[in-house]
Motif scaffolding. Sequence first.
Motif, PDB file in Angstrom:
ATOM      1  N   ALA A 176      -5.490  -3.376  -3.158  1.00 34.17           N
ATOM      2  CA  ALA A 176      -5.783  -1.966  -2.904  1.00 34.17           C
ATOM      3  C   ALA A 176      -4.688  -1.057  -3.453  1.00 34.17           C
ATOM      4  CB  ALA A 176      -5.933  -1.738  -1.401  1.00 34.17           C
ATOM      5  N   PHE A 177      -3.504  -1.641  -3.705  1.00 32.51           N
ATOM      6  CA  PHE A 177      -2.341  -0.814  -4.072  1.00 32.51           C
ATOM      7  C   PHE A 177      -2.599   0.155  -5.222  1.00 32.51           C
ATOM      8  CE2 PHE A 177       1.570  -0.054  -6.388  1.00 32.51           C
ATOM      9  CZ  PHE A 177       2.428   0.372  -5.392  1.00 32.51           C
ATOM     10  N   PRO A 178      -3.074  -0.331  -6.390  1.00 33.48           N
ATOM     11  CA  PRO A 178      -3.283   0.640  -7.479  1.00 33.48           C
ATOM     12  C   PRO A 178      -4.344   1.678  -7.136  1.00 33.48           C
ATOM     13  CG  PRO A 178      -3.899  -1.585  -8.171  1.00 33.48           C
ATOM     14  CD  PRO A 178      -3.333  -1.709  -6.815  1.00 33.48           C
ATOM     15  N   LEU A 179      -5.351   1.278  -6.357  1.00 28.64           N
ATOM     16  CA  LEU A 179      -6.393   2.236  -5.979  1.00 28.64           C
ATOM     17  C   LEU A 179      -5.824   3.306  -5.059  1.00 28.64           C
ATOM     18  CD1 LEU A 179      -9.248  -0.320  -5.330  1.00 28.64           C
ATOM     19  CD2 LEU A 179      -9.166   1.336  -7.179  1.00 28.64           C
ATOM     20  N   ARG A 180      -5.002   2.874  -4.119  1.00 26.81           N
ATOM     21  CA  ARG A 180      -4.395   3.833  -3.195  1.00 26.81           C
ATOM     22  C   ARG A 180      -3.453   4.773  -3.931  1.00 26.81           C
ATOM     23  NH1 ARG A 180      -5.673   2.456   1.958  1.00 26.81           N
ATOM     24  NH2 ARG A 180      -5.645   0.255   2.549  1.00 26.81           N
ATOM     25  N   GLU A 181      -2.747   4.235  -4.927  1.00 28.91           N
ATOM     26  CA  GLU A 181      -1.776   5.061  -5.631  1.00 28.91           C
ATOM     27  C   GLU A 181      -2.439   6.073  -6.550  1.00 28.91           C
ATOM     28  OE1 GLU A 181       1.618   5.222  -5.406  1.00 28.91           O
ATOM     29  OE2 GLU A 181       1.408   3.874  -3.688  1.00 28.91           O
ATOM     30  N   HIS A 182      -3.552   5.663  -7.176  1.00 30.27           N
ATOM     31  CA  HIS A 182      -4.087   6.513  -8.244  1.00 30.27           C
ATOM     32  C   HIS A 182      -5.396   7.203  -7.907  1.00 30.27           C
ATOM     33  CE1 HIS A 182      -0.935   5.374 -10.851  1.00 30.27           C
ATOM     34  NE2 HIS A 182      -1.252   4.098 -10.859  1.00 30.27           N
ATOM     35  N   THR A 183      -6.009   6.844  -6.794  1.00 33.07           N
ATOM     36  CA  THR A 183      -7.263   7.507  -6.451  1.00 33.07           C
ATOM     37  C   THR A 183      -7.186   7.958  -5.004  1.00 33.07           C
ATOM     38  OG1 THR A 183      -8.329   5.534  -5.616  1.00 33.07           O
ATOM     39  CG2 THR A 183      -8.540   5.945  -7.960  1.00 33.07           C
ATOM     40  N   ARG A 184      -8.126   8.804  -4.632  1.00 34.84           N
ATOM     41  CA  ARG A 184      -8.204   9.233  -3.233  1.00 34.84           C
ATOM     42  C   ARG A 184      -9.554   8.842  -2.672  1.00 34.84           C
ATOM     43  NH1 ARG A 184      -4.133  12.547  -1.753  1.00 34.84           N
ATOM     44  NH2 ARG A 184      -2.861  13.221  -3.503  1.00 34.84           N
ATOM     45  N   LEU A 185      -9.879   7.562  -2.774  1.00 37.00           N
ATOM     46  CA  LEU A 185     -11.176   7.106  -2.313  1.00 37.00           C
ATOM     47  C   LEU A 185     -11.177   7.014  -0.797  1.00 37.00           C
ATOM     48  CD1 LEU A 185     -11.619   4.213  -4.857  1.00 37.00           C
ATOM     49  CD2 LEU A 185     -12.803   6.391  -4.863  1.00 37.00           C
ATOM     50  N   PRO A 186     -12.334   7.272  -0.187  1.00 37.60           N
ATOM     51  CA  PRO A 186     -12.445   7.046   1.258  1.00 37.60           C
ATOM     52  C   PRO A 186     -12.208   5.575   1.560  1.00 37.60           C
ATOM     53  CG  PRO A 186     -14.386   8.162   0.402  1.00 37.60           C
ATOM     54  CD  PRO A 186     -13.564   7.792  -0.774  1.00 37.60           C
ATOM     55  N   GLU A 187     -11.701   5.315   2.757  1.00 36.42           N
ATOM     56  CA  GLU A 187     -11.304   3.959   3.128  1.00 36.42           C
ATOM     57  C   GLU A 187     -12.465   2.962   2.987  1.00 36.42           C
ATOM     58  OE1 GLU A 187      -8.112   3.378   3.786  1.00 36.42           O
ATOM     59  OE2 GLU A 187      -8.489   1.232   4.016  1.00 36.42           O
ATOM     60  N   SER A 188     -13.683   3.387   3.329  1.00 37.27           N
ATOM     61  CA  SER A 188     -14.805   2.437   3.308  1.00 37.27           C
ATOM     62  C   SER A 188     -15.132   2.025   1.866  1.00 37.27           C
ATOM     63  CB  SER A 188     -16.030   3.059   3.968  1.00 37.27           C
ATOM     64  OG  SER A 188     -16.402   4.233   3.275  1.00 37.27           O
ATOM     65  N   ILE A 189     -15.107   2.990   0.948  1.00 40.07           N
ATOM     66  CA  ILE A 189     -15.398   2.654  -0.450  1.00 40.07           C
ATOM     67  C   ILE A 189     -14.283   1.793  -1.018  1.00 40.07           C
ATOM     68  CG2 ILE A 189     -15.680   3.626  -2.756  1.00 40.07           C
ATOM     69  CD1 ILE A 189     -17.108   5.956  -1.511  1.00 40.07           C
ATOM     70  N   LEU A 190     -13.057   2.156  -0.662  1.00 34.05           N
ATOM     71  CA  LEU A 190     -11.908   1.394  -1.136  1.00 34.05           C
ATOM     72  C   LEU A 190     -12.018  -0.063  -0.688  1.00 34.05           C
ATOM     73  CD1 LEU A 190      -8.503   2.582  -1.718  1.00 34.05           C
ATOM     74  CD2 LEU A 190      -8.540   0.750  -0.067  1.00 34.05           C
ATOM     75  N   ARG A 191     -12.436  -0.238   0.568  1.00 38.42           N
ATOM     76  CA  ARG A 191     -12.570  -1.589   1.103  1.00 38.42           C
ATOM     77  C   ARG A 191     -13.602  -2.374   0.302  1.00 38.42           C
ATOM     78  NH1 ARG A 191     -15.847  -4.039   4.681  1.00 38.42           N
ATOM     79  NH2 ARG A 191     -14.965  -5.805   5.841  1.00 38.42           N
ATOM     80  N   ASP A 192     -14.734  -1.739   0.027  1.00 41.01           N
ATOM     81  CA  ASP A 192     -15.782  -2.420  -0.737  1.00 41.01           C
ATOM     82  C   ASP A 192     -15.272  -2.803  -2.124  1.00 41.01           C
ATOM     83  OD1 ASP A 192     -17.374  -2.086   1.405  1.00 41.01           O
ATOM     84  OD2 ASP A 192     -18.542  -0.423   0.590  1.00 41.01           O
ATOM     85  N   LEU A 193     -14.586  -1.866  -2.766  1.00 44.25           N
ATOM     86  CA  LEU A 193     -14.082  -2.138  -4.111  1.00 44.25           C
ATOM     87  C   LEU A 193     -13.130  -3.322  -4.107  1.00 44.25           C
ATOM     88  CD1 LEU A 193     -13.315   1.340  -5.702  1.00 44.25           C
ATOM     89  CD2 LEU A 193     -14.841  -0.429  -6.558  1.00 44.25           C
ATOM     90  N   VAL A 194     -12.192  -3.317  -3.149  1.00 42.33           N
ATOM     91  CA  VAL A 194     -11.208  -4.396  -3.091  1.00 42.33           C
ATOM     92  C   VAL A 194     -11.905  -5.728  -2.860  1.00 42.33           C
ATOM     93  CG1 VAL A 194      -9.278  -5.333  -1.779  1.00 42.33           C
ATOM     94  CG2 VAL A 194      -9.334  -2.902  -2.344  1.00 42.33           C
ATOM     95  N   LEU A 195     -12.884  -5.742  -1.949  1.00 42.25           N
ATOM     96  CA  LEU A 195     -13.579  -6.993  -1.670  1.00 42.25           C
ATOM     97  C   LEU A 195     -14.340  -7.486  -2.901  1.00 42.25           C
ATOM     98  CD1 LEU A 195     -14.797  -6.567   1.998  1.00 42.25           C
ATOM     99  CD2 LEU A 195     -12.763  -7.702   1.107  1.00 42.25           C
ATOM    100  N   MET A 196     -14.870  -6.548  -3.686  1.00 46.85           N
ATOM    101  CA  MET A 196     -15.563  -6.958  -4.911  1.00 46.85           C
ATOM    102  C   MET A 196     -14.604  -7.598  -5.903  1.00 46.85           C
ATOM    103  SD  MET A 196     -18.001  -3.761  -5.489  1.00 46.85           S
ATOM    104  CE  MET A 196     -19.208  -3.349  -4.277  1.00 46.85           C
ATOM    105  N   LYS A 197     -13.435  -6.984  -6.047  1.00 44.20           N
ATOM    106  CA  LYS A 197     -12.452  -7.555  -6.976  1.00 44.20           C
ATOM    107  C   LYS A 197     -12.026  -8.936  -6.499  1.00 44.20           C
ATOM    108  CE  LYS A 197     -12.440  -3.585  -9.028  1.00 44.20           C
ATOM    109  NZ  LYS A 197     -13.194  -3.388 -10.253  1.00 44.20           N
TER     110      LYS A 197
END
Lengths: 301, 260, 164
Positions: free
Chosen positions: A139-160
């Motif tokens: 999640a680190f690069p996503l947290r640093e470079h985007t402002r995604l809501p936590e739920s979307i961020l979680r889905d993205l990380v799980l997909m990766k």
Amino acid sequence: MPAIINLLFSIHFVHGHGCGDLQAVRQGALKVSKNNDEPIVKIRSLRFAHGTRVIFDGVDIDIPRGKITAIMGPSGTGKTTLLKLIGGQLQPNAGSVVVDGEDVNKVSRDALFRLRKRMSLLFQTGALFTDLTVFENVAFPLREHTRLPESILRDLVLMKLQAVGLRGARDLLPAELSGGMARRVALARAIALDPMMIMYDEPFTGQDPITVGVIMQLIRMLNDTLGLTSIIVSHDVHELTMICDHMYMISGGKVMGHGTPDDMAHSESGWVRQFMSGLPDGPVPFHYPAPDYADDLLAGA
Amino acid sequence: MMGWLQRLGSTSLSVFERLGRGNLFLLRILAALPSLVLRPGLVIAQLYSVGVLSMTLIVISGLNVGMVLGLQGYNTLVDFGSEESLGQLVALSLVRELGPVVAALLFAGRAGSALTAEIGLMKATEQLSGMEMMAVDPLKRVVAPRFIAGIISMPLLAAMFSAVGVLGGFFVGVGLLGVDSGAFWSQMQSKVDLYDDILNGVIKSIVFGCVAAWIAVFEGYDAVPNTEGVSRATTRTVVHTAFAVLGLDFILTALMFGDE
Amino acid sequence: MMQKRTIEIGVGVFVAAGIAALVMLAMKVSNLAAFTNQQGYEVTARFDNIGGLKERSAVTVAGVRIGRVKSIVFDDKDYEAVVTMNIESQHDRLPADTSASILTAGLLGEQYVALEPGGDEAFLKPGGDIKLTQSAIILEKMVGQFLFDKAAGGDGKKEEGAAP
């Protein structure tokens, strides 16, 4: 291949929700992939010296877009240095490194950082953050470079994580992972921002055959499904000939030869052939330079 | 003779080189500080490891120092029949000198060395490099929050040290040795000045906090990225911080309390 | 995110404890409590010699502190020290002919200004001036005086004794 489906899904998913930041990153990657003929990385007459030790002395390399390019050479030829030069972490003494049309040593710091968001470097050790869980590492690069809501961020990380097969390991700390798993997590982190290019630093070194197979498959699969460009730095000839499209051979600060794996195996250069088939003696001698053996023995008598 | 001169020359050159690098590094940290306004969470996480985890050590040490001061001070003062001044003696020693200085030395040993080791190991395991390749500035993400946390923690820790120390002196002086409780506090209050003593003590601890945090993060960031390099850097943090704090303490004391 | 919560609570406790320590140092250890009532009025008094009087020394009436010395300046016309005192506002009924003297608490204690109320009907106004002052007693002068008197007295006796 469920992993591929998931990856594709991830791309659609992001577009579907119109998440500004990430979309911008992806659009950057898409825009780039249009002019396919231009090499993504162009290195011209590169010279780099570490103190008095010359590591590169006039190196020209072109990395073609959308392909897997291997950069090979004996240990200590500065293969990792080359990746750091491409990433703009080191400054060459002379010559230029142009990535996607931008000279990494001439652009501003901001532009360099924008460029780095579109490329990833997978370190030999993984370089995972030891104080963060697997999930937080990805999640680190996503947290640093985007402002995604936590739920979307979680889905993205799980997909990766699903793509590298480690969705179940999300709560582990890096210390609890095996070397191969750490590299796969690092790979998941490297693709978190959907980059245009991934550089792998010695991805197979010190791994068991199963892990090597897994990593090879991942590199090939990610390259093809995500439309990436991959650069692999390694000296594992056997693995590289199996997955790469193009090879560069570096030794003594110079490019010794390049071409497809098939070209290389039948190269005119004796040195390249010796390296490709791993012969103990040849243009690279078995013996360190020394006086004549018989003379040397008699001298002691 | 020539060899000795050469060594002296190269040593002083490398000292100046490090000093210059350290100062440039400080400038880069300061430039990175504004970005932290948007990420207070980073500072809070570091306040935990720098401040909260040092608290136990500081409180226990402060209590001990205060109790010893109470005991020793009483033994001296009772000869002059002025044991009522014990409160003043304990409070002034703690607030002016011992609080800021001892807290800074303990801070260097507990938090400073940990900061250096952490940053040094992140460098050695290529985490900093990896961060840079992810287009994240490690100075903003790793160094600046730790630096700021050090500066915020130090005056709070020094104040805790002094406050607990005064209580320790109170327990020993009033509780065990029978000094009058009212006299203990009133003598203290009449002689300890808010501006001259307390505020100057706080200023001292802020200065020490800046120096200790700066040395700790610089040594970590500048460490040779291997096991030996990190261990050397950790030692250097403690030694250099101790020297810097003691030297600065003399200068600050001369500036603050010299004209009285 | 249990861990994040622990961290935040820990930091909260830490900062609160630090601020509490600072407040304790300010309120309980230092003389801040004496400053809290800064409301008051000023009067001045002129002394030939203030001895060891300092800013923020106590100003008392009948041994009770009613204010503090605000500033001490030297008047180079009259060669006198001008002491400005801040008197708490509830003590606004000091007679206009109040006198001020600088005394020492105990033999080696610190010096303070003692006010002695007079019998005037009018009260001291804010910014007023105390006319009657008595300077600090300088120990060295007293000792010198004492020795001088003693020596002079001794000589007198001897002469008296020798005369008849």
